[in-house]
Design a protein around this motif. Sequence first.
Motif, PDB file in Angstrom:
ATOM      1  N   GLN A  93       0.834  -1.203   0.000  1.00 17.10           N
ATOM      2  CA  GLN A  93       0.000   0.000   0.000  1.00 17.10           C
ATOM      3  C   GLN A  93       0.870   1.255   0.000  1.00 17.10           C
ATOM      4  O   GLN A  93       0.627   2.193  -0.780  1.00 17.10           O
ATOM      5  N   ILE A  94       1.885   1.275   0.861  1.00 25.48           N
ATOM      6  CA  ILE A  94       2.781   2.431   0.936  1.00 25.48           C
ATOM      7  C   ILE A  94       3.531   2.624  -0.382  1.00 25.48           C
ATOM      8  O   ILE A  94       3.719   3.747  -0.854  1.00 25.48           O
ATOM      9  N   ARG A  95       3.950   1.523  -0.983  1.00 28.10           N
ATOM     10  CA  ARG A  95       4.647   1.608  -2.264  1.00 28.10           C
ATOM     11  C   ARG A  95       3.741   2.202  -3.347  1.00 28.10           C
ATOM     12  O   ARG A  95       4.192   2.994  -4.175  1.00 28.10           O
ATOM     13  N   PHE A  98       3.483   5.960  -2.698  1.00 22.49           N
ATOM     14  CA  PHE A  98       4.720   6.660  -3.028  1.00 22.49           C
ATOM     15  C   PHE A  98       4.906   6.779  -4.541  1.00 22.49           C
ATOM     16  O   PHE A  98       5.146   7.874  -5.075  1.00 22.49           O
ATOM     17  N   ALA A  99       4.776   5.646  -5.253  1.00 18.22           N
ATOM     18  CA  ALA A  99       5.006   5.656  -6.697  1.00 18.22           C
ATOM     19  C   ALA A  99       3.886   6.346  -7.457  1.00 18.22           C
ATOM     20  O   ALA A  99       4.125   6.987  -8.490  1.00 18.22           O
ATOM     21  N   PRO A 104       5.249  11.360  -8.792  1.00 23.80           N
ATOM     22  CA  PRO A 104       4.859  12.312  -9.846  1.00 23.80           C
ATOM     23  C   PRO A 104       4.752  13.751  -9.345  1.00 23.80           C
ATOM     24  O   PRO A 104       5.042  14.684 -10.102  1.00 23.80           O
ATOM     25  N   LEU A 105       4.351  13.946  -8.083  1.00 24.35           N
ATOM     26  CA  LEU A 105       4.297  15.306  -7.542  1.00 24.35           C
ATOM     27  C   LEU A 105       5.694  15.906  -7.436  1.00 24.35           C
ATOM     28  O   LEU A 105       5.909  17.077  -7.772  1.00 24.35           O
ATOM     29  N   LEU A 106       6.660  15.108  -6.970  1.00 22.77           N
ATOM     30  CA  LEU A 106       8.034  15.594  -6.847  1.00 22.77           C
ATOM     31  C   LEU A 106       8.621  15.906  -8.216  1.00 22.77           C
ATOM     32  O   LEU A 106       9.269  16.945  -8.405  1.00 22.77           O
ATOM     33  N   MET A 107       8.394  15.023  -9.172  1.00 21.68           N
ATOM     34  CA  MET A 107       8.923  15.273 -10.517  1.00 21.68           C
ATOM     35  C   MET A 107       8.234  16.470 -11.157  1.00 21.68           C
ATOM     36  O   MET A 107       8.873  17.277 -11.848  1.00 21.68           O
ATOM     37  N   VAL A 364       6.676  -1.404  -8.356  1.00 24.45           N
ATOM     38  CA  VAL A 364       5.616  -1.709  -7.394  1.00 24.45           C
ATOM     39  C   VAL A 364       4.718  -2.836  -7.897  1.00 24.45           C
ATOM     40  O   VAL A 364       4.410  -3.775  -7.173  1.00 24.45           O
ATOM     41  N   MET A 365       4.313  -2.739  -9.169  1.00 25.75           N
ATOM     42  CA  MET A 365       3.317  -3.688  -9.694  1.00 25.75           C
ATOM     43  C   MET A 365       3.806  -5.123  -9.726  1.00 25.75           C
ATOM     44  O   MET A 365       3.105  -6.044  -9.325  1.00 25.75           O
ATOM     45  N   TRP A 366       5.019  -5.319 -10.203  1.00 26.19           N
ATOM     46  CA  TRP A 366       5.486  -6.679 -10.482  1.00 26.19           C
ATOM     47  C   TRP A 366       6.347  -7.198  -9.337  1.00 26.19           C
ATOM     48  O   TRP A 366       7.500  -7.586  -9.528  1.00 26.19           O
ATOM     49  N   ARG A 367       5.769  -7.187  -8.156  1.00 27.08           N
ATOM     50  CA  ARG A 367       6.488  -7.631  -6.963  1.00 27.08           C
ATOM     51  C   ARG A 367       5.850  -8.871  -6.375  1.00 27.08           C
ATOM     52  O   ARG A 367       4.646  -9.103  -6.505  1.00 27.08           O
ATOM     53  N   ARG A 368       6.684  -9.632  -5.675  1.00 25.18           N
ATOM     54  CA  ARG A 368       6.156 -10.742  -4.904  1.00 25.18           C
ATOM     55  C   ARG A 368       5.223 -10.191  -3.831  1.00 25.18           C
ATOM     56  O   ARG A 368       5.525  -9.216  -3.163  1.00 25.18           O
TER      57      ARG A 368
END
Length: 379
Positions: A93-95, A98-99, A104-107, A364-368
């Motif tokens: 959830q946190i990931r 963040f992503a 995107p806000l920081l960039m 984030v998406m393709w994680r165990r």
Amino acid sequence: MAVHLSADTRAPAATPPKYLFGQLADFLMLGGSAFLILPVLYFVPLRYEGLVAATMLFLAYLINYPHFAHSYQLFYRNFGRKLRGDGYDRNLQIRYIFAGIVVPLLMGAFFAYGSITANARLLGNATNAMFFFVGWHYVKQGYGMLMVDAVLKRRFFTDPDKKILLVNSYAVWLFAWLQTNTAVSQGKYLGLEYYTFATPAWLNAIALSAAAASTAATLVMLINRWTRNGGGLPYNGIVAYSASLYLWILIVRMNPLWLLVVPALHSLQYLAVVWRYQSNVERDARDAEKIPQSRILSILGPAYRVRLLEFISAGLLLGGLGFWLIPTALTAIVPYDREVLGSSLFFFIVLIFINVHHYFLDNVMWRRGNPEVSRYLFR
């Protein structure tokens, strides 16, 4: 794409191997086409560079842009559930937060500040950052493809094996990236100048030694795994892993034509998994096998095929919007210092933004532990 998955290594070896789309299709899409195309391009005279560039520009609409768009389609689908952690553990959830929100806000703030202040040097640094993250993304995707094929073929790697593969991925990537920063030099990317920096010779020597040693360790590990598996390995995955590290990262700068083609090959590798994943998602619907009532749509077959085509078509549309229509409109509407920042500022911003953000989304998406990946990728 870096798929961090584990599986039961005691699964029966007699289980029939699976493919994303078929043995030959997997070979070509996951990286085998690079071993066929790049050697031919090496002998093509450079006077045809314009023709190759024009071809790649056309393929960008069909392959590169949808590959980026699909990551947004998947990441932000049911995003409210992901923000609430509904079905996702706290870490994931946190990931997602963040992503999907913070990055995107920081960039966006970075590019807004650089544009408003007309700080070309600051914006140019984003080019180096993009090259850094793109290389990292390439090798992680290559590793992920190997893990996917290993699960499909029931030819698993142990945790020590995976550590060797990962260490080798990062060692080769870091060495290749350092080679682009051996001396201070100036370059231009979409009208904006950027600078490489001089890394010390001793650091490059260490990186070379690490890449060579980890490559040797990987070869030894694969030979041992081949022996223990009775002469079997996830060969298409190894092709994907090798192409990503050595052809697309390490030696790609040997030929300018390769630099034009490799992004499309990388994108094709990504599409192989995303299209298989989305196909399984659509097959899970209750009416997946229902034939559409529309006479035109019924030609495509069951409903799941129609919806998969809609997903792919949406990727084509979003890719065109993101990379061409939106920056074109912003260039025409938003005033900025063109004498300092050039005439392609928004094309520059969009390209850098999407390339870098794409890395964070995939990470984030393709994680165990991602329940969607576990449910749909290997069906």
